[in-house]
Design a protein around this motif. Structure first.
Motif, short mmCIF file in Angstrom:
data_model
loop_
_atom_site.label_atom_id
_atom_site.label_comp_id
_atom_site.label_asym_id
_atom_site.label_seq_id
_atom_site.Cartn_x
_atom_site.Cartn_y
_atom_site.Cartn_z
N SER A 87 0.84 -1.19 0.00
CA SER A 87 0.00 0.00 0.00
C SER A 87 0.88 1.25 0.00
CB SER A 87 -0.88 -0.02 1.25
OG SER A 87 -1.64 1.13 1.36
N LEU A 89 2.20 4.79 0.74
CA LEU A 89 2.04 5.78 1.80
C LEU A 89 1.56 7.09 1.20
CD1 LEU A 89 5.14 5.38 4.12
CD2 LEU A 89 2.76 5.25 4.78
N THR A 90 0.53 7.62 1.77
CA THR A 90 -0.01 8.90 1.32
C THR A 90 -0.07 9.84 2.52
OG1 THR A 90 -2.29 8.25 1.81
CG2 THR A 90 -1.45 7.75 -0.41
N PRO A 93 -3.97 9.92 6.93
CA PRO A 93 -3.66 8.98 8.03
C PRO A 93 -4.66 7.84 8.15
CG PRO A 93 -4.70 10.94 8.89
CD PRO A 93 -4.59 11.13 7.40
N HIS A 94 -4.62 6.92 7.24
CA HIS A 94 -5.53 5.75 7.26
C HIS A 94 -4.78 4.55 7.81
CE1 HIS A 94 -8.82 7.57 4.90
NE2 HIS A 94 -7.85 8.26 4.35
N TRP A 95 -4.70 4.44 9.12
CA TRP A 95 -3.97 3.36 9.77
C TRP A 95 -4.94 2.43 10.50
CZ3 TRP A 95 1.10 2.75 8.84
CH2 TRP A 95 1.79 3.86 8.33
N TYR A 96 -4.59 1.17 10.57
CA TYR A 96 -5.36 0.19 11.33
C TYR A 96 -4.41 -0.92 11.75
CZ TYR A 96 -5.24 -2.43 6.95
OH TYR A 96 -4.82 -3.09 5.82
N HIS A 103 0.61 -2.45 12.67
CA HIS A 103 -0.05 -1.32 12.02
C HIS A 103 0.14 -1.41 10.50
CE1 HIS A 103 -0.06 0.41 16.06
NE2 HIS A 103 -1.10 1.10 15.62
N GLU A 104 -0.96 -1.18 9.79
CA GLU A 104 -0.94 -1.17 8.33
C GLU A 104 -1.56 0.13 7.85
OE1 GLU A 104 -2.87 -4.71 6.89
OE2 GLU A 104 -1.14 -5.95 7.36
N HIS A 105 -1.15 0.54 6.68
CA HIS A 105 -1.64 1.77 6.08
C HIS A 105 -2.59 1.41 4.95
CE1 HIS A 105 -1.46 5.33 3.41
NE2 HIS A 105 -1.40 5.99 4.56
N TRP A 106 -3.79 2.00 4.97
CA TRP A 106 -4.74 1.74 3.91
C TRP A 106 -4.60 2.82 2.85
CZ3 TRP A 106 -8.35 4.20 1.10
CH2 TRP A 106 -9.13 3.38 0.26
N SER A 107 -4.53 2.37 1.61
CA SER A 107 -4.49 3.30 0.48
C SER A 107 -5.12 2.60 -0.71
CB SER A 107 -3.04 3.67 0.16
OG SER A 107 -2.96 4.33 -1.08
#
Length: 194
Positions: A87, A89-90, A93-96, A103-107
């Motif tokens: 994913s 990185l943008t 702040p879409h983290w889960y 922790h993963e970043h959603w994009s």
């Protein structure tokens, strides 16, 4: 060789690294990466978020972002799949947290490993032949399995990241293992012939 015992031994050594020592090691890692121009040879770079005991990769990730590189983080697949997505990185702040508490970043900007130019990989141990011992989930090996059949066009370039003490004499090689092109430690860049 008992992989479970080796994982336990190396992880205990990593946990024993003090805060100041860890900070110095992360700085050395960044210096070596810059000296060897690792970030300048790639446009799309895969990173990972280090767990508490792993060497800190964040200074290197921040340097790549500052240089304008596209930086990607792994997304662990659902239980029925084994291949990682990466994913981008943008600024949003879409983290889960995934099922392992990482922790993963959603994009919406995702790609498979084949789309990366360079991939920094976590490891528990490595040897002089570029063999890597991971945590045992098999996600990286499944995601990079296509590289075992390629001799010429090998993308992405695979660089393990570790403390120098994580180097061992030899690791058992399984048929599904994908060897590394290099390992970046706090003391040296180890390159392996392919």
């Amino acid at each position: 060789m008992d992989k479970r015992a080796l994982r336990r031994e190396i992880r205990e050594r990593r946990r024993a690294v003090g805060v100041d020592e860890a900070r110095v090691a992360a700085h050395r890692l960044l210096q070596l990466a810059m000296r060897h121009r690792l970030l300048l040879r790639a446009r799309r770079i895969g990173f990972y978020l280090p767990m508490a005991e792993e060497i800190d990769l964040l200074p290197l990730l921040n340097a790549a972002l500052w240089l304008g590189r596209e930086c990607y983080l792994p997304v662990v697949p659902r239980r029925s799949a084994s291949r990682l997505w990466f994913s981008r990185l943008t600024g949003l702040p879409h983290w889960y947290q995934n099922r392992f508490g990482i922790h993963e970043h959603w994009s919406p900007h995702r790609l498979r490993a084949q789309g990366l130019d360079l991939l920094f990989m976590p490891l528990v141990a490595f040897d002089a032949h570029g063999n890597r011992l991971g945590m045992g989930g098999g996600f990286y090996d499944a995601s990079l399995g296509y590289l075992r059949h390629r001799r010429v066009f090998r993308k992405p370039r695979l660089i393990g990241v570790a403390y120098d003490f994580q180097k061992v004499d030899a690791l058992p090689k399984e048929p599904w293992d994908v060897p590394l092109d290099a390992v970046l430690t706090d003391h040296k860049l180890y390159r392996f012939r392919r």
